[in-house]
Design a protein around this motif. Structure first.
Motif, PDB file in Angstrom:
ATOM      1  N   ALA A  40      10.262  47.466  -0.966  1.00  0.00           N
ATOM      2  CA  ALA A  40       9.271  46.439  -1.519  1.00  0.00           C
ATOM      3  C   ALA A  40       7.990  46.347  -0.362  1.00  0.00           C
ATOM      4  N   SER A  41       8.253  46.392   0.871  1.00  0.00           N
ATOM      5  CA  SER A  41       7.231  46.587   1.664  1.00  0.00           C
ATOM      6  C   SER A  41       7.651  46.727   3.166  1.00  0.00           C
ATOM      7  N   LEU A  42       6.955  46.770   4.139  1.00  0.00           N
ATOM      8  CA  LEU A  42       7.358  47.191   5.379  1.00  0.00           C
ATOM      9  C   LEU A  42       6.618  46.274   6.598  1.00  0.00           C
ATOM     10  N   THR A  43       7.241  45.608   7.019  1.00  0.00           N
ATOM     11  CA  THR A  43       6.684  45.087   8.226  1.00  0.00           C
ATOM     12  C   THR A  43       7.003  45.362   9.489  1.00  0.00           C
ATOM     13  N   PHE A  44       6.019  45.725  10.384  1.00  0.00           N
ATOM     14  CA  PHE A  44       6.297  46.387  11.579  1.00  0.00           C
ATOM     15  C   PHE A  44       5.997  45.362  12.823  1.00  0.00           C
ATOM     16  N   ILE A  45       6.954  45.058  13.526  1.00  0.00           N
ATOM     17  CA  ILE A  45       6.680  44.124  14.928  1.00  0.00           C
ATOM     18  C   ILE A  45       6.669  45.055  16.235  1.00  0.00           C
ATOM     19  N   ASP A  46       5.346  45.262  16.533  1.00  0.00           N
ATOM     20  CA  ASP A  46       5.226  46.134  17.851  1.00  0.00           C
ATOM     21  C   ASP A  46       6.016  47.446  17.896  1.00  0.00           C
ATOM     22  N   PRO A  47       5.963  48.050  16.801  1.00  0.00           N
ATOM     23  CA  PRO A  47       6.736  49.341  16.555  1.00  0.00           C
ATOM     24  C   PRO A  47       6.434  50.486  17.689  1.00  0.00           C
ATOM     25  N   VAL A  48       7.369  51.238  17.804  1.00  0.00           N
ATOM     26  CA  VAL A  48       7.444  52.558  18.718  1.00  0.00           C
ATOM     27  C   VAL A  48       6.517  53.211  17.894  1.00  0.00           C
ATOM     28  N   SER A  49       5.618  54.027  18.693  1.00  0.00           N
ATOM     29  CA  SER A  49       4.641  54.930  18.112  1.00  0.00           C
ATOM     30  C   SER A  49       5.087  55.864  17.102  1.00  0.00           C
ATOM     31  N   PRO A  50       4.445  56.348  16.183  1.00  0.00           N
ATOM     32  CA  PRO A  50       5.123  57.327  15.172  1.00  0.00           C
ATOM     33  C   PRO A  50       5.386  58.774  15.633  1.00  0.00           C
ATOM     34  N   HIS A  51       4.753  58.893  16.938  1.00  0.00           N
ATOM     35  CA  HIS A  51       5.325  60.131  17.658  1.00  0.00           C
ATOM     36  C   HIS A  51       6.100  59.866  18.693  1.00  0.00           C
ATOM     37  N   GLY A  52       6.966  58.676  18.763  1.00  0.00           N
ATOM     38  CA  GLY A  52       8.075  58.741  19.672  1.00  0.00           C
ATOM     39  C   GLY A  52       7.526  57.982  20.848  1.00  0.00           C
ATOM     40  N   TYR A  53       8.321  57.891  22.078  1.00  0.00           N
ATOM     41  CA  TYR A  53       8.178  57.037  23.198  1.00  0.00           C
ATOM     42  C   TYR A  53       7.997  58.083  24.219  1.00  0.00           C
ATOM     43  N   GLY A  54       6.916  58.411  24.929  1.00  0.00           N
ATOM     44  CA  GLY A  54       6.841  58.878  26.008  1.00  0.00           C
ATOM     45  C   GLY A  54       6.187  60.735  25.866  1.00  0.00           C
ATOM     46  N   GLY A  55       5.436  61.130  26.788  1.00  0.00           N
ATOM     47  CA  GLY A  55       5.245  62.370  26.986  1.00  0.00           C
ATOM     48  C   GLY A  55       4.456  63.072  25.750  1.00  0.00           C
ATOM     49  N   THR A  56       3.335  62.387  25.228  1.00  0.00           N
ATOM     50  CA  THR A  56       2.436  62.860  24.268  1.00  0.00           C
ATOM     51  C   THR A  56       0.953  62.656  24.544  1.00  0.00           C
ATOM     52  N   HIS A  57       0.217  63.601  24.060  1.00  0.00           N
ATOM     53  CA  HIS A  57      -1.374  63.486  23.920  1.00  0.00           C
ATOM     54  C   HIS A  57      -1.601  62.378  22.815  1.00  0.00           C
ATOM     55  N   PRO A  58      -2.728  62.028  23.042  1.00  0.00           N
ATOM     56  CA  PRO A  58      -3.373  60.986  21.912  1.00  0.00           C
ATOM     57  C   PRO A  58      -3.024  61.538  20.537  1.00  0.00           C
ATOM     58  N   ASP A  59      -3.268  62.830  20.112  1.00  0.00           N
ATOM     59  CA  ASP A  59      -2.811  63.444  18.845  1.00  0.00           C
ATOM     60  C   ASP A  59      -1.484  63.397  18.723  1.00  0.00           C
ATOM     61  N   GLY A  60      -0.553  63.311  19.726  1.00  0.00           N
ATOM     62  CA  GLY A  60       0.631  63.286  19.187  1.00  0.00           C
ATOM     63  C   GLY A  60       1.497  64.538  19.624  1.00  0.00           C
ATOM     64  N   THR A  61       0.762  65.701  20.008  1.00  0.00           N
ATOM     65  CA  THR A  61       1.318  66.665  20.539  1.00  0.00           C
ATOM     66  C   THR A  61       2.083  66.579  21.992  1.00  0.00           C
ATOM     67  N   PRO A  62       3.249  67.213  22.105  1.00  0.00           N
ATOM     68  CA  PRO A  62       3.900  67.071  23.369  1.00  0.00           C
ATOM     69  C   PRO A  62       3.031  67.543  24.557  1.00  0.00           C
ATOM     70  N   CYS A  63       3.377  66.666  25.822  1.00  0.00           N
ATOM     71  CA  CYS A  63       2.735  67.168  26.891  1.00  0.00           C
ATOM     72  C   CYS A  63       3.460  68.396  27.435  1.00  0.00           C
ATOM     73  N   TYR A  64       4.542  68.837  27.304  1.00  0.00           N
ATOM     74  CA  TYR A  64       5.299  69.870  27.502  1.00  0.00           C
ATOM     75  C   TYR A  64       6.135  70.522  26.286  1.00  0.00           C
ATOM     76  N   PRO A  65       6.390  71.671  26.339  1.00  0.00           N
ATOM     77  CA  PRO A  65       7.359  72.112  24.822  1.00  0.00           C
ATOM     78  C   PRO A  65       8.553  71.584  25.036  1.00  0.00           C
ATOM     79  N   ASP A  66       9.312  71.155  26.166  1.00  0.00           N
ATOM     80  CA  ASP A  66      10.696  70.407  26.222  1.00  0.00           C
ATOM     81  C   ASP A  66      10.588  69.036  26.247  1.00  0.00           C
ATOM     82  N   PHE A  67       9.439  68.353  25.818  1.00  0.00           N
ATOM     83  CA  PHE A  67       9.181  66.909  25.784  1.00  0.00           C
ATOM     84  C   PHE A  67       9.615  66.400  27.248  1.00  0.00           C
ATOM     85  N   ALA A  68       9.517  67.032  28.224  1.00  0.00           N
ATOM     86  CA  ALA A  68       9.894  66.651  29.515  1.00  0.00           C
ATOM     87  C   ALA A  68       9.181  65.121  29.803  1.00  0.00           C
ATOM     88  N   GLY A  69       9.874  64.073  30.536  1.00  0.00           N
ATOM     89  CA  GLY A  69       9.440  62.864  30.650  1.00  0.00           C
ATOM     90  C   GLY A  69       9.947  61.826  29.695  1.00  0.00           C
TER      91      GLY A  69
END
Length: 340
Positions: free
Chosen positions: A115-144
């Motif tokens: 019916a609806s979605l309410t987000f409270i300070d949600p984790v980024s849609p690209h996960g937590y840690g190790g991504t560039h602004p567009d969501g691409t990983p900093c390293y292929p193995d998602f280090a960090g």
């Protein structure tokens, strides 16, 4: 308020419940290192709804089942679906997700009508840690990203059931520093400390397992546990944009949030930039993660694709505006449910 444990076809789930059984349903889903009781102060103030707040896998009084991190937050989404089926809830529900649960409710909505979605300070849609602004990983193995970044003293104090405030890594001090604004004094602090200490600690729970990496800072995500489920290797709710029948979205966020923020000091891009961990390869390779920017960009795409989005920033709030600005948060939430 009712406290119940329900056997589902996945796990046994403890949940709090309030309101009439035949009323429209709101499901409030807690985040990492928390339980259903982080919502109990709000539930009686929504008497015209049936409000359900479950303890999610790995937390609270639900069956202590391990989290398959390779599914991202789909274990949580599927557990939630199993609970609603066990409770004979068939109509689309209003979902509220705090922090980690933001990804879980988004994944739920990507597969099922809501019916609806309410987000409270949600984790980024690209996960937590190790991504560039567009969501691409900093390293292929998602280090960090993943469980390797957990503070070992915090893990040990959780394992020992430490209720003290002697160390900055006791859960009491962590809550005061990160869960709400510094000016807030939480009247239920003792209760909430005890709730967090119910966490399943270890490879299947908090923080999860870890793998070594040749890339800075030397570790990558494992395959089990909550922090690995949040790694951008597995956590991805960008597909919400592609949902055909788009539920209305409310995004609420504390402007003083130190957990989900642009340049959060809990994320290794910001930690490296600050010089706390040596060897940082620089912002071109491993920038501080722009979490707010990533959330905003995704929700702008959602709106451009025909979805309805309302955003409310809470200037004086930390990671939990439903805790440190409960009256205002509840007013915004009610207005949203009423279509105002």
């Amino acid at each position: 308020m009712r406290s119940t444990t329900t056997a589902t076809d996945r796990i046994r789930m403890h949940h709090l419940e309030s309101g009439p059984a035949d009323a429209p349903v709101i499901v409030m889903v807690h985040g990492n290192l928390s339980t259903s009781r982080f919502y109990e102060h709000l539930m009686p103030r929504l008497p015209e709804y049936r409000v359900i707040a479950p303890d999610m896998r790995g937390f609270g009084r639900s069956e202590p089942a391990p989290i398959d991190a390779t599914r991202g937050l789909d274990d949580w989404a599927d557990d939630l679906d199993a609970l609603l089926r066990a409770l004979d809830v068939t109509a689309p529900v209003h979902l509220v997700g705090w922090s980690t649960a933001g990804a879980a409710i988004a994944r739920f909505a990507m597969a099922r009508p809501v019916a609806s979605l309410t987000f409270i300070d949600p984790v980024s849609p690209h996960g937590y840690g190790g991504t560039h602004p567009d969501g691409t990983p900093c390293y292929p193995d998602f280090a960090g990203s993943g469980a390797g970044g957990a503070n070992p003293e915090l893990v040990q104090r959780l394992r020992e059931g430490d209720r003290s405030d002697y160390s900055p890594f006791s859960i009491r001090r962590v809550m005061r520093a990160l869960y709400w604004a510094p000016s807030h004094r939480e009247p239920r602090e003792d209760v909430l400390v005890d709730e967090v200490l119910l966490t399943l600690v270890g490879d299947g729970g908090y923080p999860g397992d870890s793998t070594p990496s040749e890339n800075w800072p030397g570790f990558g995500p494992g395959v089990s546990g909550i922090l690995n489920a949040l790694s951008p290797k597995y956590c991805d709710w960008t597909g919400l944009v592609d949902v055909a029948d788009k539920p209305p979205v409310l995004w609420t966020h504390g402007a003083r949030d130190l957990v989900v923020a642009d340049g959060s000091m809990l994320e290794f891009g910001a930690i490296g930039w600050s010089g706390v961990v040596a060897g940082w390869p620089g912002a071109e390779v491993y920038p501080p993660q722009q979490m707010i920017g990533q959330i905003r960009a995704l929700l702008e795409r959602y709106a451009a694709a025909g979805g309805s989005v309302r955003a409310e920033m809470f200037d004086e709030s930390g990671h939990g505006p439903h805790l440190d600005a409960a009256d205002r948060w509840l007013g915004v939430f009610r207005d949203f449910l009423d279509g105002r």
